[in-house]
Design a protein around this motif. Structure first.
Motif, PDB file in Angstrom:
ATOM      1  N   VAL A  37      10.123   5.843 -13.000  1.00  0.00           N
ATOM      2  CA  VAL A  37       9.227   5.249 -12.466  1.00  0.00           C
ATOM      3  C   VAL A  37      10.500   3.567 -13.156  1.00  0.00           C
ATOM      4  O   VAL A  37      10.118   3.709 -14.285  1.00  0.00           O
ATOM      5  CB  VAL A  37       8.034   5.323 -12.565  1.00  0.00           C
ATOM      6  CG1 VAL A  37       7.429   3.768 -12.293  1.00  0.00           C
ATOM      7  CG2 VAL A  37       7.478   5.808 -12.379  1.00  0.00           C
ATOM      8  N   CYS A  38      10.671   2.293 -12.758  1.00  0.00           N
ATOM      9  CA  CYS A  38      11.154   1.924 -13.412  1.00  0.00           C
ATOM     10  C   CYS A  38      10.310   0.247 -13.407  1.00  0.00           C
ATOM     11  O   CYS A  38       9.943   1.106 -12.047  1.00  0.00           O
ATOM     12  CB  CYS A  38      12.684   1.148 -12.482  1.00  0.00           C
ATOM     13  SG  CYS A  38      13.595   0.018 -13.554  1.00  0.00           S
ATOM     14  N   HIS A  39      10.371  -0.411 -13.935  1.00  0.00           N
ATOM     15  CA  HIS A  39      10.000  -1.461 -13.221  1.00  0.00           C
ATOM     16  C   HIS A  39       9.948  -2.560 -11.390  1.00  0.00           C
ATOM     17  O   HIS A  39       9.412  -2.830 -10.484  1.00  0.00           O
ATOM     18  CB  HIS A  39       9.433  -3.008 -13.924  1.00  0.00           C
ATOM     19  CG  HIS A  39       8.365  -3.373 -14.296  1.00  0.00           C
ATOM     20  ND1 HIS A  39       8.188  -4.521 -13.393  1.00  0.00           N
ATOM     21  CD2 HIS A  39       7.272  -2.899 -15.263  1.00  0.00           C
ATOM     22  CE1 HIS A  39       6.950  -4.495 -13.943  1.00  0.00           C
ATOM     23  NE2 HIS A  39       6.141  -3.403 -14.514  1.00  0.00           N
ATOM     24  N   SER A  40      11.507  -2.411 -11.730  1.00  0.00           N
ATOM     25  CA  SER A  40      12.189  -2.318 -10.447  1.00  0.00           C
ATOM     26  C   SER A  40      11.544  -1.499  -8.851  1.00  0.00           C
ATOM     27  O   SER A  40      11.575  -2.026  -8.161  1.00  0.00           O
ATOM     28  CB  SER A  40      13.494  -2.447 -10.295  1.00  0.00           C
ATOM     29  OG  SER A  40      14.054  -1.611 -10.361  1.00  0.00           O
ATOM     30  N   ASP A  41      10.942  -0.973  -9.363  1.00  0.00           N
ATOM     31  CA  ASP A  41      10.494  -0.580  -8.525  1.00  0.00           C
ATOM     32  C   ASP A  41       9.407  -0.537  -7.896  1.00  0.00           C
ATOM     33  O   ASP A  41       8.972  -0.521  -6.363  1.00  0.00           O
ATOM     34  CB  ASP A  41      10.564   1.175  -8.630  1.00  0.00           C
ATOM     35  CG  ASP A  41      11.592   2.516  -8.739  1.00  0.00           C
ATOM     36  OD1 ASP A  41      13.052   1.918  -8.521  1.00  0.00           O
ATOM     37  OD2 ASP A  41      11.554   3.150  -9.481  1.00  0.00           O
ATOM     38  N   ILE A  42       8.854  -1.011  -8.494  1.00  0.00           N
ATOM     39  CA  ILE A  42       7.135  -1.363  -9.135  1.00  0.00           C
ATOM     40  C   ILE A  42       7.433  -2.717  -7.804  1.00  0.00           C
ATOM     41  O   ILE A  42       6.435  -3.392  -6.785  1.00  0.00           O
ATOM     42  CB  ILE A  42       6.651  -1.707  -9.461  1.00  0.00           C
ATOM     43  CG1 ILE A  42       6.020  -0.515 -10.715  1.00  0.00           C
ATOM     44  CG2 ILE A  42       4.916  -2.407  -9.516  1.00  0.00           C
ATOM     45  CD1 ILE A  42       5.729  -0.074 -11.437  1.00  0.00           C
TER      46      ILE A  42
ATOM     47  N   GLY B 126      13.099   4.979  -6.109  1.00  0.00           N
ATOM     48  CA  GLY B 126      12.850   5.530  -7.239  1.00  0.00           C
ATOM     49  C   GLY B 126      14.315   5.536  -6.742  1.00  0.00           C
ATOM     50  O   GLY B 126      14.891   6.019  -6.278  1.00  0.00           O
ATOM     51  N   HIS B 127      15.330   4.950  -8.123  1.00  0.00           N
ATOM     52  CA  HIS B 127      16.608   5.357  -8.720  1.00  0.00           C
ATOM     53  C   HIS B 127      16.778   5.702  -9.665  1.00  0.00           C
ATOM     54  O   HIS B 127      17.723   5.645 -10.149  1.00  0.00           O
ATOM     55  CB  HIS B 127      16.922   4.002  -8.061  1.00  0.00           C
ATOM     56  CG  HIS B 127      16.804   2.896  -9.376  1.00  0.00           C
ATOM     57  ND1 HIS B 127      15.669   1.993  -8.828  1.00  0.00           N
ATOM     58  CD2 HIS B 127      16.779   2.062 -10.229  1.00  0.00           C
ATOM     59  CE1 HIS B 127      15.288   1.301 -10.058  1.00  0.00           C
ATOM     60  NE2 HIS B 127      16.701   1.404 -10.989  1.00  0.00           N
ATOM     61  N   GLU B 128      16.210   6.581 -10.254  1.00  0.00           N
ATOM     62  CA  GLU B 128      16.082   6.949 -11.543  1.00  0.00           C
ATOM     63  C   GLU B 128      16.120   8.855 -11.343  1.00  0.00           C
ATOM     64  O   GLU B 128      15.043   9.263 -11.626  1.00  0.00           O
ATOM     65  CB  GLU B 128      15.466   6.471 -13.118  1.00  0.00           C
ATOM     66  CG  GLU B 128      15.506   5.541 -12.969  1.00  0.00           C
ATOM     67  CD  GLU B 128      14.628   5.073 -14.032  1.00  0.00           C
ATOM     68  OE1 GLU B 128      13.400   6.312 -15.114  1.00  0.00           O
ATOM     69  OE2 GLU B 128      14.483   3.443 -14.296  1.00  0.00           O
ATOM     70  N   ILE B 129      16.956   9.291 -10.289  1.00  0.00           N
ATOM     71  CA  ILE B 129      16.912  10.724  -9.689  1.00  0.00           C
ATOM     72  C   ILE B 129      17.254  11.784 -10.672  1.00  0.00           C
ATOM     73  O   ILE B 129      18.786  11.724 -10.483  1.00  0.00           O
ATOM     74  CB  ILE B 129      17.098  10.231  -7.931  1.00  0.00           C
ATOM     75  CG1 ILE B 129      16.641   9.155  -7.609  1.00  0.00           C
ATOM     76  CG2 ILE B 129      17.209  11.900  -7.574  1.00  0.00           C
ATOM     77  CD1 ILE B 129      17.511   8.457  -6.357  1.00  0.00           C
TER      78      ILE B 129
ATOM     79  N   LYS C 138       1.076  -1.040   0.012  1.00  0.00           N
ATOM     80  CA  LYS C 138      -0.014  -0.196   0.271  1.00  0.00           C
ATOM     81  C   LYS C 138       0.687   1.190   0.261  1.00  0.00           C
ATOM     82  O   LYS C 138       1.463   1.372   0.639  1.00  0.00           O
ATOM     83  CB  LYS C 138      -1.032  -0.333   0.853  1.00  0.00           C
ATOM     84  CG  LYS C 138      -1.803   1.187   1.726  1.00  0.00           C
ATOM     85  CD  LYS C 138      -2.893   1.301   2.457  1.00  0.00           C
ATOM     86  CE  LYS C 138      -3.407   2.539   2.361  1.00  0.00           C
ATOM     87  NZ  LYS C 138      -3.899   2.307   3.887  1.00  0.00           N
ATOM     88  N   MET C 139       0.775   2.268  -0.945  1.00  0.00           N
ATOM     89  CA  MET C 139       1.850   3.508  -1.176  1.00  0.00           C
ATOM     90  C   MET C 139       0.578   4.467  -0.235  1.00  0.00           C
ATOM     91  O   MET C 139      -0.752   4.773  -0.414  1.00  0.00           O
ATOM     92  CB  MET C 139       1.647   3.951  -2.314  1.00  0.00           C
ATOM     93  CG  MET C 139       2.778   2.791  -3.365  1.00  0.00           C
ATOM     94  SD  MET C 139       2.900   3.562  -4.624  1.00  0.00           S
ATOM     95  CE  MET C 139       4.232   4.244  -4.371  1.00  0.00           C
ATOM     96  N   VAL C 140       1.498   4.861   0.680  1.00  0.00           N
ATOM     97  CA  VAL C 140       1.280   5.918   1.694  1.00  0.00           C
ATOM     98  C   VAL C 140       1.789   7.144   1.185  1.00  0.00           C
ATOM     99  O   VAL C 140       3.549   6.869   1.266  1.00  0.00           O
ATOM    100  CB  VAL C 140       0.605   5.290   3.107  1.00  0.00           C
ATOM    101  CG1 VAL C 140      -0.719   4.133   3.192  1.00  0.00           C
ATOM    102  CG2 VAL C 140       2.142   5.096   3.780  1.00  0.00           C
ATOM    103  N   TYR C 141       1.411   7.958   2.012  1.00  0.00           N
ATOM    104  CA  TYR C 141       2.788   9.571   2.208  1.00  0.00           C
ATOM    105  C   TYR C 141       3.242   9.123   3.640  1.00  0.00           C
ATOM    106  O   TYR C 141       3.067   8.914   4.507  1.00  0.00           O
ATOM    107  CB  TYR C 141       1.886  10.587   2.229  1.00  0.00           C
ATOM    108  CG  TYR C 141       3.103  11.909   2.511  1.00  0.00           C
ATOM    109  CD1 TYR C 141       4.074  12.760   1.906  1.00  0.00           C
ATOM    110  CD2 TYR C 141       3.004  11.915   4.271  1.00  0.00           C
ATOM    111  CE1 TYR C 141       3.975  13.756   2.171  1.00  0.00           C
ATOM    112  CE2 TYR C 141       3.346  13.430   4.528  1.00  0.00           C
ATOM    113  CZ  TYR C 141       4.307  13.952   3.196  1.00  0.00           C
ATOM    114  OH  TYR C 141       5.051  14.953   3.890  1.00  0.00           O
TER     115      TYR C 141
END
Length: 159
Positions: A26-31, A50-53, A1-4
């Motif tokens: 957004v990389c699929h590995s992030d998901i 997140g690693h494409e910063i 679940k994504m939350v702040y």
């Protein structure tokens, strides 16, 4: 679940670059990681992926030589390594086999001094603090938003 969730970053040290994040691809590995599909990462939650910063340098440490405030900078898949094993000495930090190994941009256990909470946190955040050795300077004439995905597969394949 994504939350702040509010993320704390370390204080800028002598070799650190503090980046205000403007873009994080957004990389699929992030998901996969966020959903826990690549093994149990529950010990790392709450986790910011997140690693494409890409972003703007807002502060630099006293010994930083490659960046200045206002530069456009990027951070890829890892943010530290042992720096002393053969792989690191050969410039292959992404293959680090030394103590602590390669530190992923998110989800890697680390010292509290490196990341409050003891787990690296990624770029789906407002800012990030990284040693200058693991930050990439983005050319002024490059389309910044379009450059973010290069910090994943593009840079990984190059190395």
């Amino acid at each position: 679940k994504m939350v702040y969730n509010k993320i704390s970053r370390r204080t800028v040290g002598p070799a650190d670059v503090h980046i205000e994040v403007s873009y994080s691809g957004v990389c699929h590995s992030d998901i996969h990681t966020a959903k826990g599909e690549w093994g149990d990462v529950s010990k790392a939650y709450p986790l910011c992926v997140g690693h494409e910063i890409l972003g703007t340098v807002k502060a630099v440490g006293a010994s930083v030589t490659k960046f200045k405030v206002g530069d456009i900078a990027g951070v890829g898949c890892f943010t530290d390594s042992c720096r002393s094993c053969e792989e690191c000495k050969d410039g292959d930090e992404n293959l680090c086999t030394g103590p602590g190994g390669m530190q992923g941009t998110y989800g890697s256990a680390c010292a509290e001094a490196k990341q409050p909470g003891g787990v690296t946190q990624g770029g789906y955040s407002g800012d990030i603090v990284v040693d200058e050795s693991y930050v990439i300077k983005v050319p002024e004439n490059m389309h910044v938003a379009a450059a973010a995905p290069l910090l994943c597969a593009g840079i990984t394949c190059y190395s």
